[in-house]
Write a protein that holds these residues in place. Structure first.
Motif, PDB file in Angstrom:
ATOM      1  N   MET A  90      26.409  19.919  61.100  1.00  0.00           N
ATOM      2  CA  MET A  90      26.510  19.181  59.720  1.00  0.00           C
ATOM      3  C   MET A  90      26.175  20.105  58.616  1.00  0.00           C
ATOM      4  N   ALA A  91      27.083  20.227  57.539  1.00  0.00           N
ATOM      5  CA  ALA A  91      26.708  21.164  56.611  1.00  0.00           C
ATOM      6  C   ALA A  91      25.159  20.822  55.817  1.00  0.00           C
ATOM      7  N   PRO A  92      24.712  21.875  55.095  1.00  0.00           N
ATOM      8  CA  PRO A  92      23.296  21.441  54.609  1.00  0.00           C
ATOM      9  C   PRO A  92      23.563  20.200  53.513  1.00  0.00           C
ATOM     10  N   ALA A  93      24.553  20.086  52.953  1.00  0.00           N
ATOM     11  CA  ALA A  93      24.474  18.977  51.808  1.00  0.00           C
ATOM     12  C   ALA A  93      24.374  17.749  52.982  1.00  0.00           C
ATOM     13  N   LEU A  94      25.198  17.560  53.842  1.00  0.00           N
ATOM     14  CA  LEU A  94      25.179  16.382  54.895  1.00  0.00           C
ATOM     15  C   LEU A  94      23.681  16.431  55.486  1.00  0.00           C
ATOM     16  N   LEU A  95      23.147  17.280  55.904  1.00  0.00           N
ATOM     17  CA  LEU A  95      21.999  17.103  56.553  1.00  0.00           C
ATOM     18  C   LEU A  95      21.020  16.750  55.341  1.00  0.00           C
TER      19      LEU A  95
END
Length: 286
Positions: free
Chosen positions: A227-232
């Motif tokens: 998961m990309a940081p924004a999704l994390l």
């Protein structure tokens, strides 16, 4: 450092005996032919690199397994920061025995120190966050004991040691089981049926899967895979502390700090054990 449960005298003995059998076979004919049996000598472990020392304690066990009369004087302990020119220990006794043990000692210490060094470096990038650095099962066959031990020496945290001490429902488990709910409920039923007490972790690929885990519950940890940081950050907000969160999948030196800043509890990095550079060192007669 408290010794982990997998690091038993029996496990160490099994590893060392197997490794020596692989290397020695029916005899170290180089040492047996060139060096008189009664000759005694000494050598020291010379560091030719910079990093974190690991494997010095294991070296003592190897020397004793080869020849119980070898005398080792430790100068630097596992976990020490080392630089070019440092001496980790000296060993004295039968010259044949020192030569026979030399390669196994170096093979273990060079790779273990490389892992500990990499672990310590990545750990330093997590400063100021709550994230803890985890290893994985991406280890060298028959060398897992040493590689997991090295991660601990470097300041990391061991994840499960093998398939037997934790249930992790990865994407293939979920797909084969028919979905998140089916995989979790089948695992819970298995534990009840077999009388086992094992933590359950579930790998998720989307926020929808994270939500499904929350709806079922009865697990120990949620893995957030690739998961990309924004999704994390969205996942952290969605879970809201109900379960520990582990970020996993392709996390590198360049991205680990940003991942840690999202608020996850753990970050697993397979490269700690499968993609490292060994530290340069040698065992020199003196």
């Amino acid at each position: 450092m408290q010794m982990p449960s997998y690091l038993t005298p029996e496990a160490l003995d099994t590893f060392i005996r197997s490794a020596l059998a692989e290397d020695i076979g029916d005899g170290d004919h180089s040492a047996l032919s060139a060096i008189p049996a009664e000759a005694r000598n000494r050598a020291h472990l010379l560091i030719k690199d910079e990093g974190v020392l690991a494997g010095a304690e294991l070296a003592h066990h190897i020397f004793r397994a080869v020849d119980a009369e070898l005398q080792v004087e430790q100068r630097l302990a596992d976990g020490a920061l080392v630089k070019h020119g440092d001496i980790a220990f000296t060993v004295e006794g039968r010259a044949q025995s020192i030569l026979t043990a030399e390669r196994l000692v170096l093979n273990c210490m060079q790779r273990m120190s490389g892992i500990a060094t990499r672990t310590a470096h990545l750990n330093s990038l997590l400063a100021g966050t709550k994230a803890r650095l985890l290893d994985t099962r991406k280890t060298t066959p028959n060398f897992r004991l040493c590689e997991k031990w090295s991660v601990l020496i470097g300041g990391g945290v061991n994840h499960r040691y093998g398939l037997f001490d934790m249930i992790i429902l990865k994407d293939n488990h979920v797909d084969y089981a028919g979905g998140i709910r089916q995989a979790i409920e089948a695992s819970q039923a298995y534990l009840t049926r077999t009388g086992r007490e094992l933590p359950i972790e579930v790998e998720t690929r989307t926020l929808a899967e994270v939500q499904q885990v929350l709806e079922v519950g009865g697990i120990e940890r949620i893995m957030l895979d690739n998961m990309a940081p924004a999704l994390l950050r969205e996942a952290v907000a969605l879970v809201a502390g109900r379960f520990p969160l582990e970020a996993s999948g392709g996390i590198t030196e360049e991205t680990i700090a940003e991942v840690a800043a999202t608020g996850v509890d753990y970050i697993s990095v397979g490269a700690l054990t499968h993609s490292i550079r060994s530290l340069d060192m040698s065992l020199k007669a003196f």
